[in-house]
Design a protein around this motif. Sequence first.
Motif, PDB file in Angstrom:
ATOM      1  N   HIS A   1       0.757  -1.153  -0.057  1.00 31.35           N
ATOM      2  CA  HIS A   1       0.065   0.094  -0.056  1.00 31.35           C
ATOM      3  C   HIS A   1       0.927   1.440   0.179  1.00 31.35           C
ATOM      4  CE1 HIS A   1       1.178  -0.901   4.320  1.00 31.35           C
ATOM      5  NE2 HIS A   1       0.263   0.067   4.516  1.00 31.35           N
ATOM      6  N   THR A   2       0.133   2.381  -0.414  1.00 33.08           N
ATOM      7  CA  THR A   2       0.814   3.590  -0.256  1.00 33.08           C
ATOM      8  C   THR A   2       0.674   3.996   1.170  1.00 33.08           C
ATOM      9  OG1 THR A   2       0.039   4.013  -2.614  1.00 33.08           O
ATOM     10  CG2 THR A   2       0.798   6.134  -1.557  1.00 33.08           C
ATOM     11  N   ALA A   3       1.770   3.649   1.996  1.00 36.85           N
ATOM     12  CA  ALA A   3       1.897   3.911   3.572  1.00 36.85           C
ATOM     13  C   ALA A   3       1.758   5.379   3.663  1.00 36.85           C
ATOM     14  CB  ALA A   3       2.828   3.127   4.083  1.00 36.85           C
ATOM     15  N   GLY A   4       0.916   5.932   4.626  1.00 37.80           N
ATOM     16  CA  GLY A   4       0.836   7.289   5.193  1.00 37.80           C
ATOM     17  C   GLY A   4       0.047   8.135   4.572  1.00 37.80           C
ATOM     18  N   VAL A   5      -0.668   7.692   3.444  1.00 37.28           N
ATOM     19  CA  VAL A   5      -1.652   8.358   2.650  1.00 37.28           C
ATOM     20  C   VAL A   5      -3.057   7.698   2.988  1.00 37.28           C
ATOM     21  CG1 VAL A   5      -2.513   8.922   0.418  1.00 37.28           C
ATOM     22  CG2 VAL A   5      -0.173   9.054   0.867  1.00 37.28           C
ATOM     23  N   ASP A   6      -4.001   8.489   3.510  1.00 37.58           N
ATOM     24  CA  ASP A   6      -5.276   7.850   3.769  1.00 37.58           C
ATOM     25  C   ASP A   6      -6.243   7.617   2.554  1.00 37.58           C
ATOM     26  OD1 ASP A   6      -4.685   8.053   6.427  1.00 37.58           O
ATOM     27  OD2 ASP A   6      -5.316  10.114   6.628  1.00 37.58           O
ATOM     28  N   ALA A   7      -6.069   8.452   1.598  1.00 36.69           N
ATOM     29  CA  ALA A   7      -7.091   8.310   0.490  1.00 36.69           C
ATOM     30  C   ALA A   7      -6.464   9.100  -0.663  1.00 36.69           C
ATOM     31  CB  ALA A   7      -8.411   8.469   0.580  1.00 36.69           C
ATOM     32  N   ALA A   8      -6.813   8.828  -2.102  1.00 36.77           N
ATOM     33  CA  ALA A   8      -6.063  10.109  -2.892  1.00 36.77           C
ATOM     34  C   ALA A   8      -7.130  11.245  -2.908  1.00 36.77           C
ATOM     35  CB  ALA A   8      -6.482   9.113  -4.242  1.00 36.77           C
ATOM     36  N   ALA A   9      -6.677  12.215  -3.481  1.00 35.55           N
ATOM     37  CA  ALA A   9      -7.435  13.539  -3.548  1.00 35.55           C
ATOM     38  C   ALA A   9      -8.670  13.012  -4.146  1.00 35.55           C
ATOM     39  CB  ALA A   9      -6.890  14.401  -4.280  1.00 35.55           C
ATOM     40  N   ALA A  10      -9.959  13.474  -3.776  1.00 33.19           N
ATOM     41  CA  ALA A  10     -11.172  13.213  -4.365  1.00 33.19           C
ATOM     42  C   ALA A  10     -11.218  13.454  -5.880  1.00 33.19           C
ATOM     43  CB  ALA A  10     -12.415  14.042  -3.460  1.00 33.19           C
ATOM     44  N   ASP A  11     -10.704  14.131  -6.468  1.00 34.49           N
ATOM     45  CA  ASP A  11     -10.914  14.340  -7.892  1.00 34.49           C
ATOM     46  C   ASP A  11      -9.850  13.745  -8.867  1.00 34.49           C
ATOM     47  OD1 ASP A  11      -9.123  16.236  -6.931  1.00 34.49           O
ATOM     48  OD2 ASP A  11      -9.317  17.720  -8.182  1.00 34.49           O
ATOM     49  N   TYR A  12      -8.963  12.694  -8.189  1.00 30.92           N
ATOM     50  CA  TYR A  12      -8.235  12.150  -8.967  1.00 30.92           C
ATOM     51  C   TYR A  12      -8.768  10.606  -9.092  1.00 30.92           C
ATOM     52  CZ  TYR A  12      -4.204  15.005  -7.118  1.00 30.92           C
ATOM     53  OH  TYR A  12      -3.379  16.025  -6.989  1.00 30.92           O
ATOM     54  N   PRO A  13      -8.943  10.387 -10.617  1.00 22.24           N
ATOM     55  CA  PRO A  13      -9.849   9.221 -10.585  1.00 22.24           C
ATOM     56  C   PRO A  13      -9.051   7.901 -10.790  1.00 22.24           C
ATOM     57  CG  PRO A  13      -9.160  10.341 -12.784  1.00 22.24           C
ATOM     58  CD  PRO A  13      -8.610  11.044 -11.569  1.00 22.24           C
ATOM     59  N   ILE A  14      -8.395   7.560  -9.637  1.00 21.54           N
ATOM     60  CA  ILE A  14      -7.420   6.181  -9.429  1.00 21.54           C
ATOM     61  C   ILE A  14      -7.929   5.672  -8.308  1.00 21.54           C
ATOM     62  CG2 ILE A  14      -5.562   7.217 -10.823  1.00 21.54           C
ATOM     63  CD1 ILE A  14      -4.369   7.768  -7.972  1.00 21.54           C
ATOM     64  N   ASP A  15      -7.737   4.175  -8.284  1.00 27.51           N
ATOM     65  CA  ASP A  15      -7.922   3.388  -7.335  1.00 27.51           C
ATOM     66  C   ASP A  15      -6.700   3.356  -6.491  1.00 27.51           C
ATOM     67  OD1 ASP A  15      -8.565   1.495  -5.310  1.00 27.51           O
ATOM     68  OD2 ASP A  15      -8.701  -0.209  -6.857  1.00 27.51           O
ATOM     69  N   LEU A  16      -6.280   4.158  -5.746  1.00 26.49           N
ATOM     70  CA  LEU A  16      -5.169   4.243  -4.900  1.00 26.49           C
ATOM     71  C   LEU A  16      -5.052   3.131  -3.699  1.00 26.49           C
ATOM     72  CD1 LEU A  16      -2.247   5.633  -4.875  1.00 26.49           C
ATOM     73  CD2 LEU A  16      -3.202   7.121  -3.071  1.00 26.49           C
ATOM     74  N   VAL A  17      -3.994   2.268  -3.584  1.00 26.63           N
ATOM     75  CA  VAL A  17      -4.098   1.167  -2.704  1.00 26.63           C
ATOM     76  C   VAL A  17      -3.699   1.934  -1.462  1.00 26.63           C
ATOM     77  CG1 VAL A  17      -3.294  -1.085  -1.816  1.00 26.63           C
ATOM     78  CG2 VAL A  17      -4.025  -0.476  -4.324  1.00 26.63           C
ATOM     79  N   THR A  18      -4.165   2.043  -0.370  1.00 29.37           N
ATOM     80  CA  THR A  18      -3.963   2.720   0.969  1.00 29.37           C
ATOM     81  C   THR A  18      -4.426   1.847   1.982  1.00 29.37           C
ATOM     82  OG1 THR A  18      -6.064   4.013   0.964  1.00 29.37           O
ATOM     83  CG2 THR A  18      -4.413   5.079  -0.099  1.00 29.37           C
ATOM     84  N   GLY A  19      -4.069   2.075   3.216  1.00 27.75           N
ATOM     85  CA  GLY A  19      -4.511   1.527   4.526  1.00 27.75           C
ATOM     86  C   GLY A  19      -3.861   0.216   4.913  1.00 27.75           C
ATOM     87  N   ALA A  20      -3.747  -0.680   3.920  1.00 26.52           N
ATOM     88  CA  ALA A  20      -3.051  -2.020   4.144  1.00 26.52           C
ATOM     89  C   ALA A  20      -2.828  -2.593   2.891  1.00 26.52           C
ATOM     90  CB  ALA A  20      -4.065  -2.601   4.842  1.00 26.52           C
ATOM     91  N   PRO A  21      -1.924  -3.548   2.639  1.00 23.50           N
ATOM     92  CA  PRO A  21      -1.554  -4.278   1.474  1.00 23.50           C
ATOM     93  C   PRO A  21      -3.070  -4.885   0.987  1.00 23.50           C
ATOM     94  CG  PRO A  21       0.195  -4.762   3.032  1.00 23.50           C
ATOM     95  CD  PRO A  21      -1.044  -3.974   3.763  1.00 23.50           C
ATOM     96  N   ARG A  22      -3.010  -5.265  -0.376  1.00 23.11           N
ATOM     97  CA  ARG A  22      -4.001  -5.636  -1.021  1.00 23.11           C
ATOM     98  C   ARG A  22      -3.816  -7.070  -1.588  1.00 23.11           C
ATOM     99  NH1 ARG A  22      -7.728  -2.070  -5.168  1.00 23.11           N
ATOM    100  NH2 ARG A  22      -7.613  -0.944  -3.197  1.00 23.11           N
ATOM    101  N   GLU A  23      -4.325  -8.059  -0.999  1.00 30.37           N
ATOM    102  CA  GLU A  23      -4.263  -9.531  -1.884  1.00 30.37           C
ATOM    103  C   GLU A  23      -4.745  -9.600  -3.199  1.00 30.37           C
ATOM    104  OE1 GLU A  23      -5.013 -12.787   0.520  1.00 30.37           O
ATOM    105  OE2 GLU A  23      -3.538 -11.992   2.324  1.00 30.37           O
ATOM    106  N   ALA A  24      -4.120 -10.059  -4.116  1.00 32.38           N
ATOM    107  CA  ALA A  24      -4.753 -10.080  -5.612  1.00 32.38           C
ATOM    108  C   ALA A  24      -3.901 -11.063  -6.349  1.00 32.38           C
ATOM    109  CB  ALA A  24      -4.552  -8.737  -6.141  1.00 32.38           C
TER     110      ALA A  24
END
Length: 406
Positions: free
Chosen positions: A358-381
């Motif tokens: 994940h992108t540690a330290g970032v809670d969420a992408a800015a609201a108007d950025y149209p991306i699914d930024l992985v935050t909070g914890a690693p994501r299994e996939a």
Amino acid sequence: MTTSTVVTGLGIAAPNGLGTEDYWKATLAGESGIGPVTRFDATRYPARLAGEVPGFVAEEHIPSRLMPQTDHMTRLALAAAEWALQDAGLDTGEVPEYGMGVVTSASGGAVEFGQRELQNLWSKGKEHVSAYQSFAWFYAVNTGQISIRHKLRGPSGVLLTEQAGGIDAIGQARRHVRKGFQAVVSGGVDAGICPWGWVPQLTTGLMSTEQDPARAYLPFAAEASGYVVGEGGAILVAEDLAAARERGASHVYGEIAGYAATLDPDPGSGRPPGLARAVRTALTDAGLTPAGIDVVFADAAGVPELDRAEAEVLAEVFGPNAVPVTAPKSMTGRLLAGGAALDAATALLALRDGVIPHTAGVDAAAADYPIDLVTGAPREADLRSALVLARGHGGFNAALVVRRAA
């Protein structure tokens, strides 16, 4: 030999981990290596935080005869190269004399060594300047020292495209393997945390002056205020797949499936920047459509206008919020010529373990950025292919597609 180039060895020296598995463990745990600068007194500068590699004792990794002629950057690179070759299980003595080369990236060269010798010149006189200054500062010094130490006499070179250099070096390594050379040691390691390396970064006006390590580098966040410089990087062993199988390589991290580089046009030309073209060309080179990419490791400048531009390119190519995007460099800072190589290594580890850091330290992408930024914890996939992006000062863009080994 085949035309498939794979990565069989990794060596990592990063601000949040020394050695591949320590780095990977720290990254998945969200442990940041950003803190106050300790390599020099930065209290008189507006930017005072950096990502420094912890616990590296050069004498434990570098022969004593090399200590007087190498910079901190080169010592890190030599250690990482040694680890990468050990990881690959590749006995360079069994490779044909000209069958293996070295291609690395660089930004400003060994600036710490160069600064010290210039200080000696102007404060003490020319008699006090080391003869090793003639090459120890040079952009190609990491390539040269790795080549000499391991007797790698095949095609070698250095790429100077700043942050994009790590990807460009790996792309050049693949070219050599495709031409018939068995393997190339590639990637990038940089270290410019000294006044001579610091001031050029400050002149960009893009460095973060935030004094809280937890808030200084927040790529894609609404609160993003610039980037933090780090040191380190990754060295990879790029090898022909058939040769790797023939010698019984114990593991393959993944294939270097696609690569492209573009240069932005002059400001005011009216032509679009080149990042989207780099992405599309790399996908075509890999034989993939956008739907074939499972995760993007972003350049993640941490500068609002640059983050927005990258987010819009990703939405344009993949569709809004259509692919997971991550920037684990939020835990290391931007490593100059070492950053993209570290991202490529991180992408290969993600493919291996089926998890997106994940992108540690970032809670969420800015609201108007149209991306699914992985935050909070690693994501299994279930990860099959990853796209790694990098942009360097001067308009350099590079894109790399790595694919899970079959």
